[in-house]
Design a protein around this motif. Sequence first.
Motif, mmCIF file in Angstrom:
data_model
loop_
_atom_site.group_PDB
_atom_site.id
_atom_site.type_symbol
_atom_site.label_atom_id
_atom_site.label_comp_id
_atom_site.label_asym_id
_atom_site.label_seq_id
_atom_site.Cartn_x
_atom_site.Cartn_y
_atom_site.Cartn_z
ATOM 1 N N GLU A 20 0.816 -1.162 -0.097
ATOM 2 C CA GLU A 20 0.073 0.088 -0.025
ATOM 3 C C GLU A 20 0.948 1.306 -0.022
ATOM 4 O O GLU A 20 0.381 2.403 -0.267
ATOM 5 N N ALA A 21 2.194 1.040 0.389
ATOM 6 C CA ALA A 21 2.870 2.200 0.370
ATOM 7 C C ALA A 21 4.266 1.976 -0.159
ATOM 8 O O ALA A 21 5.011 1.098 0.310
ATOM 9 N N VAL A 22 4.803 2.720 -1.166
ATOM 10 C CA VAL A 22 6.253 2.244 -1.547
ATOM 11 C C VAL A 22 6.896 3.609 -1.854
ATOM 12 O O VAL A 22 6.526 4.720 -2.128
ATOM 13 N N LEU A 23 8.216 3.527 -1.232
ATOM 14 C CA LEU A 23 9.001 4.872 -1.231
ATOM 15 C C LEU A 23 9.820 4.747 -2.563
ATOM 16 O O LEU A 23 10.497 4.123 -3.031
ATOM 17 N N VAL A 24 9.159 5.593 -3.601
ATOM 18 C CA VAL A 24 9.771 5.700 -5.120
ATOM 19 C C VAL A 24 11.064 6.853 -5.186
ATOM 20 O O VAL A 24 11.719 6.491 -6.088
ATOM 21 N N ASP A 25 11.207 7.699 -4.206
ATOM 22 C CA ASP A 25 12.148 8.535 -4.675
ATOM 23 C C ASP A 25 12.730 9.344 -2.985
ATOM 24 O O ASP A 25 11.579 9.506 -2.443
ATOM 25 N N VAL A 26 13.839 9.622 -2.867
ATOM 26 C CA VAL A 26 14.155 10.420 -1.833
ATOM 27 C C VAL A 26 15.388 11.023 -2.035
ATOM 28 O O VAL A 26 16.297 10.827 -2.896
ATOM 29 N N THR A 27 15.551 12.203 -1.549
ATOM 30 C CA THR A 27 16.749 13.048 -1.584
ATOM 31 C C THR A 27 17.999 12.021 -1.275
ATOM 32 O O THR A 27 18.049 11.543 -0.169
ATOM 33 N N PRO A 28 18.924 12.094 -2.077
ATOM 34 C CA PRO A 28 20.132 11.221 -2.082
ATOM 35 C C PRO A 28 20.833 11.686 -0.825
ATOM 36 O O PRO A 28 20.934 12.940 -0.634
ATOM 37 N N GLU A 79 4.618 6.113 -3.276
ATOM 38 C CA GLU A 79 3.614 6.015 -4.148
ATOM 39 C C GLU A 79 2.568 4.990 -3.213
ATOM 40 O O GLU A 79 3.094 4.224 -2.486
ATOM 41 N N VAL A 80 1.075 5.546 -3.111
ATOM 42 C CA VAL A 80 0.178 4.903 -2.075
ATOM 43 C C VAL A 80 -0.715 4.406 -2.802
ATOM 44 O O VAL A 80 -1.326 4.944 -3.809
ATOM 45 N N ILE A 81 -1.672 3.297 -2.131
ATOM 46 C CA ILE A 81 -3.067 2.909 -2.607
ATOM 47 C C ILE A 81 -3.608 3.089 -1.391
ATOM 48 O O ILE A 81 -3.453 2.424 -0.267
ATOM 49 N N VAL A 82 -4.532 3.780 -1.527
ATOM 50 C CA VAL A 82 -5.581 4.355 -0.324
ATOM 51 C C VAL A 82 -7.144 4.290 -0.777
ATOM 52 O O VAL A 82 -7.304 4.239 -1.856
ATOM 53 N N SER A 83 -7.813 3.911 0.118
ATOM 54 C CA SER A 83 -9.272 3.925 0.016
ATOM 55 C C SER A 83 -9.714 5.398 -0.127
ATOM 56 O O SER A 83 -8.895 6.340 0.537
ATOM 57 N N SER A 84 -10.939 5.713 -0.639
ATOM 58 C CA SER A 84 -11.448 7.135 -0.655
ATOM 59 C C SER A 84 -11.511 7.702 0.753
ATOM 60 O O SER A 84 -11.321 8.989 1.210
ATOM 61 N N SER A 85 -11.873 6.853 1.847
ATOM 62 C CA SER A 85 -11.811 7.311 3.197
ATOM 63 C C SER A 85 -10.595 7.612 3.719
ATOM 64 O O SER A 85 -10.500 8.710 4.414
ATOM 65 N N CYS A 86 -9.618 6.976 3.211
ATOM 66 C CA CYS A 86 -8.240 7.370 3.794
ATOM 67 C C CYS A 86 -7.685 8.595 2.920
ATOM 68 O O CYS A 86 -7.137 9.526 3.582
ATOM 69 N N ARG A 104 -10.388 2.241 -4.144
ATOM 70 C CA ARG A 104 -9.139 2.693 -4.134
ATOM 71 C C ARG A 104 -8.668 3.540 -5.258
ATOM 72 O O ARG A 104 -8.828 3.394 -6.319
ATOM 73 N N ARG A 105 -7.647 4.385 -4.757
ATOM 74 C CA ARG A 105 -6.840 4.987 -5.940
ATOM 75 C C ARG A 105 -5.308 4.851 -5.590
ATOM 76 O O ARG A 105 -4.978 4.836 -4.402
ATOM 77 N N ARG A 106 -4.487 5.117 -7.020
ATOM 78 C CA ARG A 106 -3.137 5.369 -6.615
ATOM 79 C C ARG A 106 -2.691 6.846 -6.318
ATOM 80 O O ARG A 106 -3.568 7.793 -7.130
ATOM 81 N N VAL A 107 -1.814 7.209 -5.529
ATOM 82 C CA VAL A 107 -1.688 8.691 -5.091
ATOM 83 C C VAL A 107 -0.058 8.794 -5.190
ATOM 84 O O VAL A 107 0.622 7.720 -4.422
ATOM 85 N N LEU A 108 0.417 9.702 -5.572
ATOM 86 C CA LEU A 108 2.105 10.219 -5.428
ATOM 87 C C LEU A 108 1.865 11.216 -4.295
ATOM 88 O O LEU A 108 1.326 12.218 -4.403
ATOM 89 N N PHE A 109 2.611 11.054 -3.071
ATOM 90 C CA PHE A 109 2.424 11.758 -2.089
ATOM 91 C C PHE A 109 3.965 12.240 -1.984
ATOM 92 O O PHE A 109 4.924 11.537 -1.414
ATOM 93 N N ASP A 110 4.191 13.581 -1.982
ATOM 94 C CA ASP A 110 5.587 14.210 -2.216
ATOM 95 C C ASP A 110 5.695 15.035 -0.863
ATOM 96 O O ASP A 110 4.907 15.991 -0.801
ATOM 97 N N ILE A 111 6.346 14.728 0.247
ATOM 98 C CA ILE A 111 6.509 15.273 1.325
ATOM 99 C C ILE A 111 7.765 15.763 1.860
ATOM 100 O O ILE A 111 8.665 14.722 1.608
ATOM 101 N N ASN A 112 7.887 16.695 2.486
ATOM 102 C CA ASN A 112 9.252 17.000 3.111
ATOM 103 C C ASN A 112 9.506 16.307 4.539
ATOM 104 O O ASN A 112 8.396 15.981 4.998
#
Length: 469
Positions: free
Chosen positions: A257-265, A328-335, A404-412
């Motif tokens: 349900e959650a994958v870290l796809v990128d991070v500041t090197p 990258e996360v897969i979440v329900s509409s509630s989430c 559910r839907r897939r979401v890119l969640f870019d957060i510092n």
Amino acid sequence: MMKVRLGGYNIDAKTIRELAGDRYEEMTPEIISASYARISRDPREVTRLREEARKDVEKARNSNRTIVFGLGHSSIAEHAVFNFDVMGISRLAVEAVEHFRLASFTEKSQRYIRLGRDFVVPEEISGAGLKRDFNGLMRYLSDTYLRLYESIRAAGGDDERAKEDARYLMPLATTAQFGMTVNARELEYMISSLASHPLAELREFASRLYGLAGRIAPSLVKYPDPTEYFRSVPSVRAEIRGKAGGKDASIVRGGPEAVLVDVTPDADRRLAASLIFSSTGMSYSDSMRKAAKLGKKKRAAIIASTMKNMKPHDSVWREFENIRILFEVIVSSSCFAQLKRHRMATIIVQDYIPSLGISVPDSVRKAGKVGVLKEAASKAGRIYRKIDSRVEEARDYALLNAHRRRVLFDINLRELYHFSRMRSDIHAQWEIRRLSNMMCALAVERIPSGSMLLCGKDSFDKRKKDLFG
Ligand SMILES: Cc1cc2nc3c(=O)[nH]c(=O)nc-3n(C[C@H](O)[C@H](O)[C@H](O)COP(=O)(O)OP(=O)(O)OC[C@H]3O[C@@H](n4cnc5c(N)ncnc54)[C@H](O)[C@@H]3O)c2cc1C
């Protein structure tokens, strides 16, 4: 000598109307914007400038028009603030409204109230001759929701748990209520982009906002019209889909349900370097060299030192914003309804995809009602496809909170601390709590020192004691 005066504040519209009497037309936040607009070039005190704007509202409006729209000094419009009470809008439409980040929202939570039969019948669906199918689905879902609520209760779930989880069965057409506070600059942007939205409900919302605010602040909310740029978004997306080789190409069921796809090197070193930069006179490149020379242990000690006096409600230092993590996360509409409220993140969504499956609450499993939820999702899926074949843009109204839907969640990293304090906490809703815990675990793997105190408020004291003794 320092002087601080109260320039203005927001009070409810009825009080303004009652007190203003004949002078109601002059009761406008444009006065504040007009007086602040003149601060930069007029030598007089700002209090005098406001007095002047108060005396001649038309002149103040003209001045705003020149400064905001003529000279492009748009931030002036941010000094005028509106509050809207919004009712009878669908949960689906709320998603589009809360997409705007420079505004404040407080929404009636589906978590804490028992839902009734209130849902929106979208104009597109009636127009396509699908009203009967749609209403039939809504009635079935409301009835099944009540039965699911009772089943969760019967299986030992308390009232709160039963409300919280039975709502996974409710559709995105369910009506919502919220209060919104927004400044005139963001409001104008909201109006013109929602006026260009494919859904009639959102175009109506935009027109109502303009009808209310455009009269009160005509010099600040001036361009409410749809634009070709916004309107063309769906067709440009279709072009991109075509170029990418078709729709839904890589959909797989299940998966994490959650994958870290990128991070500041080299994130820990960069974080230590930012802290060295702000605490010394070194250039950033020298700070990076210094951080490299210090080695892992000393870098961790520098990072830890910023947290040693921290309490559960304190934010980590701004330097943590230099570290960015893309999930990258897969979440329900509630989430998603909760995730999207984090305005410091960049959130990019895909459409809901019924083939991604549904999120199933444990209480529903415990009540032996997984089949009921699945059956509801599959009935909703049938109506979704029917709507899709006639009015694609309105199909999501038929989906459930569990879809559910897939979401890119870019957060510092600084916002991730804030997020984890609220969302990994014991009081958080179970699905977002699980997601937050996964995101924190992924962050710890890649940024071990910078993430050392990521946790919910409830476990903060223990975690801090483990770290600092
Ligand atoms: C247990 C729980 C129950 C909840 N129940 C409800 C509910 O019933 N209804 C509801 O509507 N919401 C509810 N929420 C959501 C909550 O109110 C927040 O909207 C959401 O958690 C986003 O967090 P945030 O507002 O702290 O800010 P974020 O958007 O994550 O921003 C991070 C930080 O930036 C700052 N910030 C951002 N924007 C502004 C701003 N405009 N002005 C000042 N500072 C700003 C603040 O310091 C903020 O903490 C609930 C949350 C939790 C954890």
